[in-house]
Write an enzyme that holds these catalytic residues in place. Structure first.
Site, PDB file in Angstrom:
ATOM      1  N   SER A  84       6.882   2.911   7.034  1.00  8.56           N
ATOM      2  CA  SER A  84       8.094   2.174   7.361  1.00  8.56           C
ATOM      3  C   SER A  84       9.008   2.152   6.147  1.00  8.56           C
ATOM      4  O   SER A  84       8.530   2.203   5.002  1.00  8.56           O
ATOM      5  CB  SER A  84       7.748   0.731   7.757  1.00  8.56           C
ATOM      6  OG  SER A  84       8.922  -0.048   7.889  1.00  8.56           O
ATOM      7  N   TYR A  96       3.212  -6.700   5.801  1.00 11.40           N
ATOM      8  CA  TYR A  96       3.541  -5.439   6.470  1.00 11.40           C
ATOM      9  C   TYR A  96       4.055  -4.418   5.454  1.00 11.40           C
ATOM     10  O   TYR A  96       3.616  -3.266   5.440  1.00 11.40           O
ATOM     11  CB  TYR A  96       4.595  -5.719   7.541  1.00 11.40           C
ATOM     12  CG  TYR A  96       5.093  -4.500   8.282  1.00 11.40           C
ATOM     13  CD1 TYR A  96       4.287  -3.845   9.209  1.00 11.40           C
ATOM     14  CD2 TYR A  96       6.387  -4.030   8.085  1.00 11.40           C
ATOM     15  CE1 TYR A  96       4.758  -2.738   9.910  1.00 11.40           C
ATOM     16  CE2 TYR A  96       6.862  -2.929   8.786  1.00 11.40           C
ATOM     17  CZ  TYR A  96       6.047  -2.292   9.695  1.00 11.40           C
ATOM     18  OH  TYR A  96       6.515  -1.198  10.385  1.00 11.40           O
TER      19      TYR A  96
END
Length: 267
Positions: free
Chosen positions: A143, A156
């Protein structure tokens, strides 16, 4: 991309029951690949398979990627039925929407377990077969958050950054063994990721984010990923202008990027 570029190649996608995984499966199937679909929900995998070009050519293997014994059994099943694995796409993952102070350590561990440990465990199960083949391509869906780090996504971002570094080491160690390794860094892509994102207590957020809602369409994202992978690109950033600009600034002036992040209203 023309039909048949991946004729008879075996492409295994985890997290294939929806979102990015489902979109990738559609693109690979349209290019002639034999797609192996994996996630926990067998009925959803079957739904995806039935929508693929020539559904009879594709395989559903339902299992929990966080369970190493299930992953090993799944690998053996795929090898038995397909004889080889040409592309492994580690896509299964879980996002987060919580401040550090509000995130329990159990939630931190759960995100790391799914977004980091499960990915490397799955890859390590497949590696002996790829090495024996003398070829293969492992792709990790990281990401942009793993490159920058933002509010509400500490765990995350950490997990996605960790998988990037692990992939770099994998690439270096297997460079002379015929293995290609790519890492994809998505920006905002319109999927159900924010619905499933965990709050600090480890429960699903259960609503859509505005940024995700306005993000790149999953089908368009998948087309860009497959094109980059087939061109053997290793570092693949795909997103809108804002995300690409952020990544560029982080390379040129990390200090400026961190100032911009502090002032942003990301959630």
């Amino acid at each position: 991309m023309s039909q048949g570029n991946l004729d008879q190649k075996v492409v295994w996608i985890t997290g294939a029951s929806s979102g990015i995984g489902e979109a990738l499966a559609q693109v690979f199937a349209n290019l002639g690949a034999k797609v192996v679909l994996s996630a926990r929900r067998g009925e959803e995998l079957e739904r995806v398979r039935q929508q693929l070009n020539h559904p009879e050519n594709h395989l559903c293997v339902a299992f929990d990627v966080t369970q190493a014994d299930q992953a090993q059994q799944a690998v053996e099943q795929v090898i038995e039925k397909c004889q080889r694995i040409d592309y492994l796409i580690n896509n299964a993952g879980l996002s987060q929407r919580a401040l550090i102070a509000d995130t329990t350590i159990d939630t931190e561990r759960r995100i790391m377990e799914i977004d980091y440990f499960a990915q490397i465990s799955m890859t390590k199960c497949v590696l002996p077969y790829l090495e024996n083949q003398g070829s293969g391509h492992v792709i990790f869906i990281s990401s942009v958050a793993g490159l920058l780090g933002t509010q509400y996504r500490a765990s995350y971002s950490a997990a996605k950054g960790a998988i990037h570094m692990w992939a770099n080491s994998l690439r270096a160690e297997y460079a002379e063994k015929g293995l290609n390794v790519s890492v994809v860094f998505p920006g905002f892509v319109k999927t159900n990721v924010s619905f499933n994102a965990l709050n600090g207590a480890g429960q699903a957020q259960a609503h859509q984010d505005e940024a995700i809602e306005n993000g790149l369409k999953a089908d368009d994202f998948a087309q860009k990923v497959v094109k980059a992978v087939m061109n053997d690109q290793e570092y693949i950033v795909i997103g809108g202008l804002k995300e690409k600009l952020g990544v560029a600034i982080s390379r040129i002036s990390p200090k400026l990027m961190y100032k911009m992040i502090r002032k942003s209203k990301v959630k």
